[in-house]
Design a protein around this motif. Structure first.
Motif, short mmCIF file in Angstrom:
data_model
loop_
_atom_site.label_atom_id
_atom_site.label_comp_id
_atom_site.label_asym_id
_atom_site.label_seq_id
_atom_site.Cartn_x
_atom_site.Cartn_y
_atom_site.Cartn_z
N ALA A 44 0.86 -1.19 0.00
CA ALA A 44 0.00 0.00 0.00
C ALA A 44 0.89 1.23 0.00
CB ALA A 44 -0.92 0.00 1.23
N TRP A 45 0.79 2.02 -1.06
CA TRP A 45 1.54 3.29 -1.15
C TRP A 45 0.54 4.40 -0.91
CZ3 TRP A 45 4.28 5.35 -6.21
CH2 TRP A 45 4.95 6.54 -5.90
N VAL A 46 0.46 4.87 0.31
CA VAL A 46 -0.51 5.88 0.71
C VAL A 46 0.22 7.03 1.40
CG1 VAL A 46 -2.39 4.23 0.95
CG2 VAL A 46 -0.91 4.69 2.89
N PRO A 47 -0.42 8.21 1.48
CA PRO A 47 0.21 9.31 2.22
C PRO A 47 0.43 8.91 3.66
CG PRO A 47 -1.61 10.11 0.89
CD PRO A 47 -1.68 8.61 0.84
N GLY B 56 8.60 5.50 -8.84
CA GLY B 56 8.37 5.35 -7.41
C GLY B 56 7.79 3.99 -7.06
N LEU B 57 6.88 3.49 -7.92
CA LEU B 57 6.30 2.16 -7.68
C LEU B 57 7.36 1.08 -7.80
CD1 LEU B 57 3.84 0.39 -7.23
CD2 LEU B 57 3.41 0.46 -9.70
N ARG B 58 8.26 1.22 -8.78
CA ARG B 58 9.32 0.22 -8.95
C ARG B 58 10.20 0.14 -7.71
NH1 ARG B 58 13.23 1.69 -13.62
NH2 ARG B 58 13.69 3.33 -12.11
N GLU B 59 10.57 1.32 -7.14
CA GLU B 59 11.42 1.32 -5.95
C GLU B 59 10.71 0.69 -4.77
OE1 GLU B 59 14.57 2.17 -5.84
OE2 GLU B 59 14.46 2.53 -7.99
N ARG B 60 9.42 0.94 -4.61
CA ARG B 60 8.69 0.38 -3.47
C ARG B 60 8.46 -1.12 -3.64
NH1 ARG B 60 8.09 5.55 -3.64
NH2 ARG B 60 7.65 6.75 -1.74
N LEU B 61 8.24 -1.56 -4.86
CA LEU B 61 8.13 -3.00 -5.08
C LEU B 61 9.43 -3.70 -4.75
CD1 LEU B 61 6.15 -3.07 -8.46
CD2 LEU B 61 5.29 -3.73 -6.22
N ARG B 62 10.56 -3.10 -5.16
CA ARG B 62 11.86 -3.70 -4.86
C ARG B 62 12.08 -3.74 -3.35
NH1 ARG B 62 15.02 -0.33 -7.34
NH2 ARG B 62 15.02 -1.44 -9.32
#
Length: 531
Positions: free
Chosen positions: A33-36, A56-62
């Motif tokens: 979950a990428w939320v504020p 940004g999504l790629r970094e958070r998935l990694r």
């Protein structure tokens, strides 16, 4: 079995569920979950933000340990246009073109700026066909493609969120994870969050009606209840809404279901946890917001995503059997001609290709060597600088081992001065080490100096020009009556060359050189001094 990432692009966050699709047993195995919160939330999807959102999504998935996989993406109800069309029976190969014509004639936009797909509905009583058509602007679809490309993901499907939520609810009811609605009624699903939500009526597994719930409504329970009642009342279907499912865990304290009942919603309200029995661990307050992501995986497991802008239904030309035979014959003749011609060229071209490849490899290796030249020079300079240093901690460590255990010598001062580097870079030693010592007998100072010289090895002179200076008598009450200065030049030594292992018992400190005399006990008070 194939692995997929389901990505829900919510207005207030991005929700990702990963799973290996394997029929009805499909459950989200990982969730993100990428939320504020502690950091900024994701930017809203647009052509300008798609690349940054994907990166940004790629970094958070990694960071979450979620491996890339084909992406199933859902977009919000506010991003698409819904239309229901009726059209006469036509061959299935022509149906997509008829549906497209029926919808586009009602829309003012340029057809080139739109992407559409449709899901068939049951025919009317008089045999007319029906379909739910969903339209998305091409710039939004292109932004989704750009986001997936920046995230390193292959886009497999783009679906409106109501269809994903409907598929998730249908799978939950079929698996016994959610109560079945009463016979003869529709089910409604509310997916709510701090920034608004959506209301969807599900008939079987199809979307019958859907509306957006505004952000200013969800902050007020009374307004939210009124909005949901109005949506239930205007449901255009022939059957009423029998139960309202709220996407959240069962029995959540302060959840949406409890708020609705407290604010006066009189209909049946039940919780629907999209991540029930899923291995993924998600906080209770965010589980309901994975309804679309979990639904996308359920739709894929069921065999197909109902609406897919990435692969919409297209008209298909009817094949002519004779034309197919003629085409096969032509291809065979052409293939024989091409093969015969190509064989001759391949033999000649093989040697040329090999030579060109070797020349390219040679040029590439030469370029790599040339590019690495500055790094080699820097490493060489760093090695030269390192060879001019003296490890004083190891020197002090070895000094403690050189001192005799008979306590005939004490070191009172250690002084180290780096040697000057001559103009040509020459340096006879790296530092000059001076020790000021107090001794009980001069032989102790000579023994320590000899211990320095004894560490020199054949081919490795670590200490040069060692000498003993002074010999003056000390003052004060101490057993160390003479003071000497021991001087030697120290060369660089690698840490592995310091091989001493000190093992000694520290001498007693009472009366030691340079220490204060022990305190004298006070005399007892006289009779006159007693109170």
């Amino acid at each position: 079995m194939s692995r997929f990432l389901a990505i829900d692009l919510d207005a207030q966050g991005v929700f990702v569920a990963a799973a290996t699709v394997k029929g009805a047993a499909t459950r989200p195995e990982q969730a993100l979950a990428w939320v504020p919160g502690a950091d900024h939330g994701p930017p809203p999807l647009s052509a300008d933000t798609a690349k940054a959102l994907g990166e940004g999504l790629r970094e958070r998935l990694r960071a979450a340990g979620i491996a890339p996989a084909p992406a199933l993406v859902s977009v919000g109800r506010d991003r698409v246009i819904f239309r229901e069309v009726t059209f006469p029976p036509v061959p299935l190969s022509e149906e997509p073109a008829v549906v497209r014509f029926q919808v586009l004639k009602e829309l003012p936009d340029n057809p080139e700026d739109l992407v559409l797909d449709y899901a068939p509905l049951p025919d009317t009583a008089d045999g007319q066909r029906r379909a739910t058509v969903v339209v998305i602007r091409k710039d939004i679809f292109v932004a989704v493609q750009a986001m997936c490309a920046a995230a390193g993901l292959r886009l497999a499907a783009v679906t409106p969120r109501p269809f994903a939520v409907a598929a998730g609810l249908a799978a939950a009811v079929a698996n016994g994870e959610a109560d079945r609605p009463p016979d003869g009624t529709d089910a409604a699903v509310a997916t709510l969050g701090p920034g608004g939500g959506e209301f969807t009526v599900v008939r079987g597994s199809a979307v019958a009606f859907t509306r957006t719930v505004a952000a200013q409504v969800v902050v007020n329970d009374a307004l939210l209840v009124a909005e949901l009642k109005r949506n239930v009342a205007v449901n255009p279907g022939p059957t009423p809404v029998g139960v309202l499912y709220v996407a959240e865990p069962e029995g959540r304290v302060g959840g949406w279901g409890a708020r609705l009942r407290r604010a006066g919603y009189t209909g049946v309200v039940k919780s629907f946890d999209p991540l029930v029995n899923a291995p993924a661990t998600v906080p209770d307050e965010l589980r309901g917001r994975f309804a679309a992501a979990a639904g996308l995986l359920a739709a894929k497991a069921a065999g197909a995503v109902p609406i897919n802008f990435a692969a919409p239904r297209q008209p298909r030309a009817v094949a002519d059997p004779k034309k197919k035979l003629m085409l096969i014959a032509g291809v065979a003749a052409g293939l024989l001609l091409v093969v015969g011609t190509a064989v001759g060229y391949l033999i000649v071209d093989s040697a040329d290709s090999r030579l060109a490849l070797l020349n390219e490899e040679k040029a590439d290796l030469e370029k790599q060597l040339e590019d690495l030249k500055p790094d080699r020079e820097r490493l060489k300079a760093a090695d030269q600088w390192r060879t001019r240093e003296v490890n004083y901690l190891d020197e002090l460590y070895d000094l403690s081992d050189r001192m005799a255990a008979d306590d005939k010598l004490r070191v009172t001062k250690v002084e180290a001065v780096a040697q000057r580097i001559e103009k040509g870079g020459k340096q006879d030693a790296q530092a000059t080490l001076k020790l000021t010592v107090g001794v009980k007998a001069p032989e102790a100072a000579s023994a320590l100096l000899s211990a320095f010289e004894a560490d020199n090895r054949a081919g490795n002179k670590f200490y040069l020009g060692s000498k003993k200076l002074g010999g003056a008598l000390t003052t004060g009450e101490t057993a160390y009556k003479q003071s000497f200065t021991l001087e030697t030049k120290v060369n660089h030594r690698d840490p592995k060359d310091y091989t001493r292992l000190p093992a000694f018992t520290p001498p007693p400190r009472r009366g030691a050189y340079g220490t204060a005399a022990p305190p004298t006990a006070a005399a007892p008070p006289t009779e006159d001094e007693l109170p």
